[in-house]
Design an enzyme around this catalytic site. Structure first.
Site, PDB file in Angstrom:
ATOM      1  N   ASP A 161      97.297 -61.718  80.616  1.00 55.73           N
ATOM      2  CA  ASP A 161      98.352 -60.699  80.625  1.00 55.73           C
ATOM      3  C   ASP A 161      99.725 -61.354  80.456  1.00 55.73           C
ATOM      4  O   ASP A 161     100.039 -62.328  81.149  1.00 55.73           O
ATOM      5  CB  ASP A 161      98.353 -59.918  81.936  1.00 55.73           C
ATOM      6  CG  ASP A 161      97.086 -59.095  82.117  1.00 55.73           C
ATOM      7  OD1 ASP A 161      96.397 -58.835  81.111  1.00 55.73           O
ATOM      8  OD2 ASP A 161      96.787 -58.717  83.266  1.00 55.73           O
ATOM      9  N   ASP A 190      94.663 -60.527  76.426  1.00 50.56           N
ATOM     10  CA  ASP A 190      94.374 -59.292  77.154  1.00 50.56           C
ATOM     11  C   ASP A 190      95.580 -58.363  77.042  1.00 50.56           C
ATOM     12  O   ASP A 190      96.121 -58.182  75.964  1.00 50.56           O
ATOM     13  CB  ASP A 190      94.002 -59.601  78.599  1.00 50.56           C
ATOM     14  CG  ASP A 190      93.241 -58.447  79.256  1.00 50.56           C
ATOM     15  OD1 ASP A 190      92.991 -57.426  78.601  1.00 50.56           O
ATOM     16  OD2 ASP A 190      92.900 -58.565  80.436  1.00 50.56           O
ATOM     17  N   ASP A 194     100.379 -54.899  82.367  1.00 51.13           N
ATOM     18  CA  ASP A 194      99.332 -54.287  83.167  1.00 51.13           C
ATOM     19  C   ASP A 194      99.770 -54.048  84.608  1.00 51.13           C
ATOM     20  O   ASP A 194     100.461 -54.885  85.209  1.00 51.13           O
ATOM     21  CB  ASP A 194      98.097 -55.193  83.181  1.00 51.13           C
ATOM     22  CG  ASP A 194      97.260 -55.055  81.916  1.00 51.13           C
ATOM     23  OD1 ASP A 194      97.722 -54.394  80.968  1.00 51.13           O
ATOM     24  OD2 ASP A 194      96.148 -55.615  81.875  1.00 51.13           O
ATOM     25  N   ARG A 243      95.548 -48.822  74.230  1.00 53.16           N
ATOM     26  CA  ARG A 243      96.269 -48.953  75.499  1.00 53.16           C
ATOM     27  C   ARG A 243      97.782 -49.018  75.272  1.00 53.16           C
ATOM     28  O   ARG A 243      98.435 -49.985  75.641  1.00 53.16           O
ATOM     29  CB  ARG A 243      95.802 -50.175  76.287  1.00 53.16           C
ATOM     30  CG  ARG A 243      94.326 -50.165  76.599  1.00 53.16           C
ATOM     31  CD  ARG A 243      93.934 -51.314  77.521  1.00 53.16           C
ATOM     32  NE  ARG A 243      92.493 -51.294  77.778  1.00 53.16           N
ATOM     33  CZ  ARG A 243      91.862 -52.134  78.594  1.00 53.16           C
ATOM     34  NH1 ARG A 243      92.556 -53.062  79.240  1.00 53.16           N
ATOM     35  NH2 ARG A 243      90.555 -52.053  78.763  1.00 53.16           N
TER      36      ARG A 243
END
Length: 522
Positions: A161, A190, A194, A243
């Site tokens: 992340d 990734d 987040d 996302r």
């Protein structure tokens, strides 16, 4: 006039994991720790002020960032950490102290509060190093770039992340940052942004998220529903597979953002999440809003959005797009004041303001960028500071001299209109041209081995001169922006050795038609 503040510099020592002392420059308290103030949910729950009122520390390595945290009187003592230069694995180690809980190979903001990390001077880049926020509150991250953070391969950091928050995090404002990867999960990356395990009251503003398989999420699973109250505004999501963002439970407010080249799915509201989605510009994208990859529905309230060349899948099974012609299926109450730009100017205002090293400019709510009030702890655009962002040269009409390196090279792109070819930009023929399938797109020149390039010439085809309105020139190998501008032609930039160079058209007044993409060593 820029205010001058007398600073008293003290020598402060912290200890690395190996026992070595780290010297940190500590300055006297300043009136403000960041430029401007947050809009959105970060203003609730007592607000987000970061290190305001505390000491200011300069850091050029990750170890110095950790040392600054560890040298505080307590884990809640306010501090602003001005960061300049490249932070990487080679200069980021664990530092120990009573006011910190750090780790090597990641910027660790764990079990702390009242911290600002602010990029200054020539800019701050966290290269393959992620920022991890855990059990922390009142954090500001402003004017930095975080790129190519991996969870597999080498080196790895922060679970892949770029910025990750987890475990009882409260009040975080991330502003004017650039978060980017160079691929998706199969390439080792990734999420870019987040939030999970009880993270609340967050604002992400005036930021760029690009070139990633995953933009970011709220909630790590369908059972992780303790997150929410997140605002996303004036951001650019570009070349993201999915996302953008993913919402599991909670409330999100998404406004005045530009979504370009969302490849699989965009705002994915699921597991009871509620999203207010207003005055955004969705462009050259697929399934930009809905509930995807689950049978647990989410909800949305939509108004004022523009859908430009957006395609929608048919509803089937766990694929439930909101469109075509999205309509609201809930009502979301927003408890704070904010100003909306009209959606039709969002691509332009986001282009001028979003991302690191843009001068921390914002919108005045009328499609016009404004400069921040001068602040002694941050760079102010002007003759005394570096030019914000990549050089934006005015193309010159003169033909570059030397050999056109594009002849004999390869080429590819993001899309091509019927009857055009990627090879048309390197055939030396002005009567052939490449066009993207929409109003924006990318065209690249590539070589088998690294090639030194310092100048390109973008030649628009007859009848299409002036159609390109804004662009970026990218080092495709690293994702770095070499130059930006608003008129095609000759573009110069510092000599760079690369295997692939990309001309990224971000807006146009008509169908772009590029006859030649010439490249030169000098």
């Amino acid at each position: 006039m820029r205010r001058t503040v007398a600073l008293r510099v003290l020598a402060a020592l912290a200890t690395t994991a190996t026992g070595a002392a780290v010297c940190v420059a500590v300055m006297t308290p300043q009136a403000s720790a960041a430029v401007g103030s947050a809009t959105g949910f970060a203003t609730r729950n007592g607000g987000t002020t970061g290190g305001a009122g505390g000491q200011t520390v300069r850091a050029t390595t990750g170890t110095q960032i950790h040392a600054a945290l560890c040298n505080r009187a307590s884990s809640s003592t306010p501090i602003t950490i001005q960061v300049e230069g490249t932070i990487n694995h080679g200069n980021t180690t664990k530092v120990s102290g009573s006011s910190c809980n750090t780790a090597a190979d990641v910027i660790e903001l764990k079990q702390i509060s009242n911290v600002t990390i602010l990029g200054v001077g020539n800019g701050a880049t966290f290269d393959q190093i992620g920022i991890h926020i855990r059990e922390a509150s009142n954090i500001i991250i402003q004017n930095v770039t975080v790129r190519n953070v991996k969870k597999s391969g080498s080196p790895t950091s922060n679970g892949g992340d770029a910025i990750g928050m987890e475990a009882n995090v409260r009040n975080v404002w991330v502003d004017h940052v650039t978060l980017e990867a160079s691929g998706g999960e199969s390439q080792g990356f990734d999420g870019l942004f987040d939030m999970k395990n009880n993270t609340q009251y967050v604002t992400l503003s005036y930021s760029i998220l690009r070139n990633s398989g995953r933009g970011g999420l709220i909630g790590s699973s369908e059972s992780d529903l303790s997150n929410g109250f997140v605002t996303f505004h004036h951001n650019l999501y570009e070349n993201i597979d999915s996302r953008a963002p993913l919402l599991r439970g909670g409330v999100a407010h998404i406004f005045n953002s530009h979504f370009s080249r969302i490849n699989e799915s965009g705002i994915n509201s699921r597991a009871g999440a509620q999203a207010k989605v207003e005055n955004n510009y969705f462009q050259n994208a697929k399934d930009v809003l809905g509930t995807f990859y689950t049978d647990q529905a989410g909800y949305w309230q939509v108004s004022g959005n523009i859908f430009d060349n957006v395609t929608w899948s048919s509803r089937s099974g766990d694929t439930n797009p909101a469109g075509p012609n999205p309509t609201s299926n809930t009502s979301v109450s927003i408890p704070y004041s904010y100003r909306l730009d009209p959606a039709n100017c969002v691509p332009d205002i986001v282009r001028q303001t979003a991302g690191a090293n843009k001068g921390i400019r914002t919108s005045n709510g009328s499609c016009t960028p404004t400069n921040p009030t001068s602040n002694p702890t941050t760079p102010t655009p002007g003759p005394t500071t570096p030019t914000p962002g990549p050089t934006s040269p005015t193309p010159t009409p003169s033909q570059p001299s030397g050999t056109n390196l594009s002849i004999g090279a390869g080429s590819d792109g993001s899309s091509k209109a019927s009857g055009t070819s990627y090879g048309d930009v390197r055939d030396g023929n002005m009567s052939t041209a490449w066009s993207p399938s929409g109003s924006t797109g990318q065209i690249s020149i590539k070589w088998d081995t690294a090639t030194r390039v310092s100048r390109v010439n973008i030649r628009e085809a007859s009848g299409a001169v002036g159609n390109v309105r804004s662009w970026r020139l990218l080092n495709h190998d690293t994702g770095a922006v070499l130059a930006t501008g608003s008129t095609a032609g000759v573009i110069t930039f510092p000599a760079t050795s690369l295997r692939k160079i990309t001309f990224d058209i971000t807006s146009s007044s008509g169908t772009p038609r590029i006859a030649e993409f010439e490249t030169y060593a000098g």
